[in-house]
Design a protein around this motif. Structure first.
Motif, short mmCIF file in Angstrom:
data_model
loop_
_atom_site.label_atom_id
_atom_site.label_comp_id
_atom_site.label_asym_id
_atom_site.label_seq_id
_atom_site.Cartn_x
_atom_site.Cartn_y
_atom_site.Cartn_z
N SER A 159 0.82 -1.32 0.09
CA SER A 159 -0.12 -0.23 -0.03
C SER A 159 0.94 1.12 0.09
O SER A 159 2.06 1.18 0.43
CB SER A 159 -0.66 -0.01 1.22
OG SER A 159 -0.08 -0.04 2.43
N GLN A 211 0.58 -2.18 4.61
CA GLN A 211 -0.05 -3.30 4.40
C GLN A 211 0.52 -3.85 3.13
O GLN A 211 1.09 -2.96 2.13
CB GLN A 211 -1.71 -3.23 4.19
CG GLN A 211 -2.41 -3.18 5.20
CD GLN A 211 -3.82 -3.15 5.18
OE1 GLN A 211 -4.28 -2.52 4.06
NE2 GLN A 211 -4.56 -4.03 5.63
N PHE A 237 -0.01 -6.90 0.12
CA PHE A 237 -0.90 -7.87 -0.48
C PHE A 237 -0.25 -8.97 -1.34
O PHE A 237 0.64 -8.55 -2.27
CB PHE A 237 -2.00 -7.36 -1.35
CG PHE A 237 -2.70 -6.18 -0.60
CD1 PHE A 237 -3.84 -6.47 0.26
CD2 PHE A 237 -2.05 -4.90 -0.61
CE1 PHE A 237 -4.53 -5.43 0.84
CE2 PHE A 237 -2.76 -3.92 0.27
CZ PHE A 237 -4.07 -4.19 0.96
N VAL A 248 -3.33 -10.59 3.22
CA VAL A 248 -2.96 -9.42 3.60
C VAL A 248 -2.27 -9.24 4.79
O VAL A 248 -2.43 -9.86 5.99
CB VAL A 248 -4.46 -8.56 3.97
CG1 VAL A 248 -4.08 -7.01 4.32
CG2 VAL A 248 -5.39 -8.75 2.68
N VAL A 263 -3.07 -2.06 -5.81
CA VAL A 263 -3.88 -1.38 -4.67
C VAL A 263 -4.00 -0.10 -4.90
O VAL A 263 -3.14 0.63 -5.31
CB VAL A 263 -3.09 -1.78 -3.20
CG1 VAL A 263 -1.79 -1.03 -3.20
CG2 VAL A 263 -4.30 -1.30 -2.12
N SER A 271 -8.09 1.39 -0.02
CA SER A 271 -9.74 0.80 0.09
C SER A 271 -9.95 -0.35 -0.84
O SER A 271 -10.62 -1.20 -0.60
CB SER A 271 -10.35 1.78 0.10
OG SER A 271 -10.61 2.63 -1.20
N ARG A 272 -9.19 -0.25 -2.12
CA ARG A 272 -9.55 -1.28 -3.32
C ARG A 272 -8.40 -2.03 -3.54
O ARG A 272 -7.31 -1.45 -3.56
CB ARG A 272 -10.14 -0.37 -4.20
CG ARG A 272 -11.53 0.14 -3.95
CD ARG A 272 -11.82 0.77 -5.33
NE ARG A 272 -11.03 1.98 -5.68
CZ ARG A 272 -10.95 3.18 -5.19
NH1 ARG A 272 -11.31 3.55 -4.20
NH2 ARG A 272 -9.86 3.82 -5.55
N LEU A 273 -8.62 -3.16 -3.67
CA LEU A 273 -7.57 -4.05 -4.47
C LEU A 273 -7.90 -4.80 -5.68
O LEU A 273 -9.21 -5.21 -5.95
CB LEU A 273 -7.30 -5.20 -3.34
CG LEU A 273 -6.06 -6.06 -3.72
CD1 LEU A 273 -4.90 -5.32 -3.63
CD2 LEU A 273 -6.12 -7.35 -2.97
N ASP A 285 -13.21 -4.92 -2.06
CA ASP A 285 -13.29 -3.94 -0.97
C ASP A 285 -12.07 -4.55 0.00
O ASP A 285 -12.55 -5.59 0.65
CB ASP A 285 -14.47 -3.94 -0.36
CG ASP A 285 -14.62 -2.78 0.89
OD1 ASP A 285 -14.00 -3.15 1.87
OD2 ASP A 285 -14.95 -1.77 0.75
N VAL A 286 -11.22 -3.96 0.40
CA VAL A 286 -10.08 -4.37 1.38
C VAL A 286 -10.60 -4.63 2.66
O VAL A 286 -10.28 -5.73 3.37
CB VAL A 286 -8.82 -3.65 1.31
CG1 VAL A 286 -7.78 -4.03 2.32
CG2 VAL A 286 -8.20 -3.60 -0.27
N ARG A 287 -11.34 -3.80 3.31
CA ARG A 287 -11.82 -3.87 4.55
C ARG A 287 -12.89 -5.17 4.55
O ARG A 287 -12.62 -5.99 5.53
CB ARG A 287 -12.57 -2.83 5.09
CG ARG A 287 -11.65 -1.63 5.50
CD ARG A 287 -12.15 -0.48 6.01
NE ARG A 287 -11.52 0.52 6.52
CZ ARG A 287 -11.46 1.80 5.89
NH1 ARG A 287 -12.39 2.11 5.07
NH2 ARG A 287 -10.52 2.71 6.28
N GLY A 341 -13.59 -7.50 2.34
CA GLY A 341 -13.19 -8.77 1.47
C GLY A 341 -14.06 -9.00 0.24
O GLY A 341 -13.85 -9.92 -0.50
#
Length: 184
Positions: A30, A35, A37, A53, A78, A83-85, A99-101, A103
């Motif tokens: 990120s 973070q 990924f 993650v 990312v 917020s998005r992957l 949506d990262v939060r 999933g």
């Protein structure tokens, strides 16, 4: 293997070992450096279906994101705000947005071409580009309209980069020739 190693870039001292899913492949960090990924790609006979993650400050696996059936992660990007992957699903001809939060997969784009191994986002994050090696093409995804356009390339497409101003896309083909492509 099922682990990712973190090293100090100056001393090469190992700082941490993270247990991840099978066949870790591509890693993206990120923008804030908090973070990482990891595409748990697996192998051709045992394809992976998750993205690990990593919490880099805590030096721990924060969570594992599951992908839809048939989507095997390969390359990842990312968003700047984390917020998005975005993930390719090679060899399946699609790209997913998570949506990262939560999933949750929030969008799926069909490229129609196999071998979408590599992925790139423009600096404004409004377009995604997919290098379709076996499909011998490049797909452009417009995130505003969800439109997907594909152009044929001799030798397929492998490596890509976009200029910092977002005006040019450079693509290296699988056949060894470099191609300069204007963005659309």
């Amino acid at each position: 293997g099922r682990e990712v190693l973190l090293f100090d870039g100056a001393t090469f001292q190992r700082l941490a070992t993270f247990p991840v899913g099978r066949g870790p492949h591509e890693i993206v960090v990120s923008a804030d450096g908090r973070q990482a990924f990891v595409a748990d790609a697996g192998s051709p006979k045992d394809a992976g279906t998750t993205i690990s993650v990593l919490d880099l400050a805590a030096r721990a696996v924060a969570k594992t994101l599951s992908l839809p059936q048939g989507c095997h992660p390969h390359d990842l990007r990312v968003s700047r705000d984390g917020s998005r992957l975005w993930s390719t699903c090679a060899p399946a001809p699609q790209v997913v947005e998570l949506d990262v939060r939560s999933g949750v997969v929030t969008r799926t784009w069909e490229t129609g071409k196999e071998g979408g191994w590599m992925l790139l986002a423009t600096p404004d994050e409004q377009k995604l580009y997919v290098a379709n090696l076996e499909g011998r093409s490049l797909s452009a995804i417009d995130r505003r309209t969800n439109a997907v356009r594909t152009i044929a390339l001799d030798g397929g497409a492998m490596g890509m980069d976009v200029s910092p101003d977002g005006r040019e896309l450079w693509v290296g083909s699988g056949g060894g020739a470099a191609v300069r492509v204007g963005l659309w």
